[in-house]
Design a protein around this motif. Structure first.
Motif, short mmCIF file in Angstrom:
data_model
loop_
_atom_site.label_atom_id
_atom_site.label_comp_id
_atom_site.label_asym_id
_atom_site.label_seq_id
_atom_site.Cartn_x
_atom_site.Cartn_y
_atom_site.Cartn_z
N SER A 1 -1.20 6.56 -6.71
CA SER A 1 -0.18 7.01 -5.63
C SER A 1 -0.78 6.27 -4.41
O SER A 1 -1.70 5.52 -4.20
CB SER A 1 -0.37 8.46 -5.35
OG SER A 1 -1.48 8.79 -4.73
N ARG A 2 0.37 6.44 -3.50
CA ARG A 2 -0.13 5.79 -2.12
C ARG A 2 -1.57 5.94 -1.58
O ARG A 2 -2.02 5.34 -0.88
CB ARG A 2 0.73 6.09 -1.21
CG ARG A 2 2.18 5.77 -1.41
CD ARG A 2 3.12 6.36 -0.29
NE ARG A 2 4.43 5.84 0.02
CZ ARG A 2 5.24 6.44 0.77
NH1 ARG A 2 4.97 7.37 1.32
NH2 ARG A 2 6.67 5.79 0.93
N SER A 3 -1.93 7.38 -1.87
CA SER A 3 -3.36 7.76 -1.58
C SER A 3 -4.29 7.71 -2.38
O SER A 3 -5.47 8.26 -2.12
CB SER A 3 -3.01 9.35 -0.95
OG SER A 3 -2.75 10.16 -2.03
N ASN A 4 -3.99 6.87 -3.47
CA ASN A 4 -4.96 6.50 -4.60
C ASN A 4 -5.31 7.68 -5.32
O ASN A 4 -6.48 7.46 -5.99
CB ASN A 4 -6.13 5.88 -3.77
CG ASN A 4 -6.01 4.52 -3.32
OD1 ASN A 4 -5.14 3.74 -3.86
ND2 ASN A 4 -6.83 4.17 -2.19
N THR A 5 -4.42 8.77 -5.37
CA THR A 5 -4.61 9.59 -6.45
C THR A 5 -4.36 9.01 -7.88
O THR A 5 -3.28 8.11 -7.73
CB THR A 5 -3.94 10.87 -6.09
OG1 THR A 5 -4.19 11.41 -4.89
CG2 THR A 5 -3.87 11.97 -7.15
N SER B 1 0.85 -1.26 -0.08
CA SER B 1 -0.11 0.10 -0.06
C SER B 1 0.86 1.33 -0.10
O SER B 1 0.45 2.31 -0.36
CB SER B 1 -1.08 -0.10 1.25
OG SER B 1 -0.20 -0.15 2.46
N ARG B 2 2.14 1.25 0.49
CA ARG B 2 2.82 2.45 0.46
C ARG B 2 3.43 2.71 -0.76
O ARG B 2 4.41 3.82 -1.16
CB ARG B 2 4.12 2.22 1.46
CG ARG B 2 5.17 1.30 1.16
CD ARG B 2 5.99 1.09 2.35
NE ARG B 2 7.55 0.74 1.95
CZ ARG B 2 8.25 0.39 2.84
NH1 ARG B 2 7.88 0.08 4.13
NH2 ARG B 2 9.42 -0.22 2.56
N TYR C 1 6.35 9.06 -2.11
CA TYR C 1 5.15 9.76 -2.65
C TYR C 1 5.70 10.19 -4.04
O TYR C 1 6.86 10.21 -3.99
CB TYR C 1 5.08 10.80 -1.60
CG TYR C 1 4.32 10.38 -0.26
CD1 TYR C 1 5.20 10.45 0.90
CD2 TYR C 1 2.88 10.14 -0.34
CE1 TYR C 1 4.28 10.14 2.14
CE2 TYR C 1 2.33 10.04 0.93
CZ TYR C 1 2.93 9.72 1.87
OH TYR C 1 2.30 9.23 3.13
#
Length: 126
Positions: free
Chosen positions: A52-56, A30-31, A101
């Motif tokens: 991305s990590r944050s699902n962007t 997930s990272r 990131y």
């Protein structure tokens, strides 16, 4: 460290769909930022999409509206759903991952990705 393997490529007629799968080994998937790139004969490897990590999510202009990238961290998997395929989408599609990131620009930069798969061929016939 992570290893990534692509699957799901094949031959499809123009207007058809394919779903590519990128499966990763290792923990803490997930990272990772995960991207898809493609390379047609005689061309440089080009950015397609990234998550991305944050699902962007990020998309190349050439595929925006036709392609969706998503991830399922519990399965260590990222998907690339491709619809309305065109002959110019023909290429070897590779999955890549970075343990970081990324900025809007960085996510599109193949040089920032550390881990690459072998690629899967997508051929779109007219």
């Amino acid at each position: 460290q992570v290893q990534v393997v692509e699957s799901g490529g094949g031959l499809v007629q123009a207007g058809g769909s394919l779903r590519l799968t990128c499966t990763a080994s290792g923990r803490s998937f997930s990272r990772y930022t995960v991207g898809w790139f493609r390379q047609a004969p005689g061309n440089e490897r080009a950015f397609v999409a990234a998550i991305s990590r944050s699902n962007t999510t990020y998309y190349a202009n050439s595929v925006k509206g036709r392609v969706t990238i998503s991830r399922e961290n519990t399965r260590n998997t990222v998907y690339l759903q491709m619809n309305s395929l065109k002959p110019e989408d023909t290429a070897v599609y590779s999955c890549a991952a970075m343990d970081a990131y990324c900025s809007t620009t960085g996510c599109r930069d193949r040089r920032l990705y550390n881990y690459w798969g072998q690629g899967t061929q997508v051929t779109v016939s007219s």
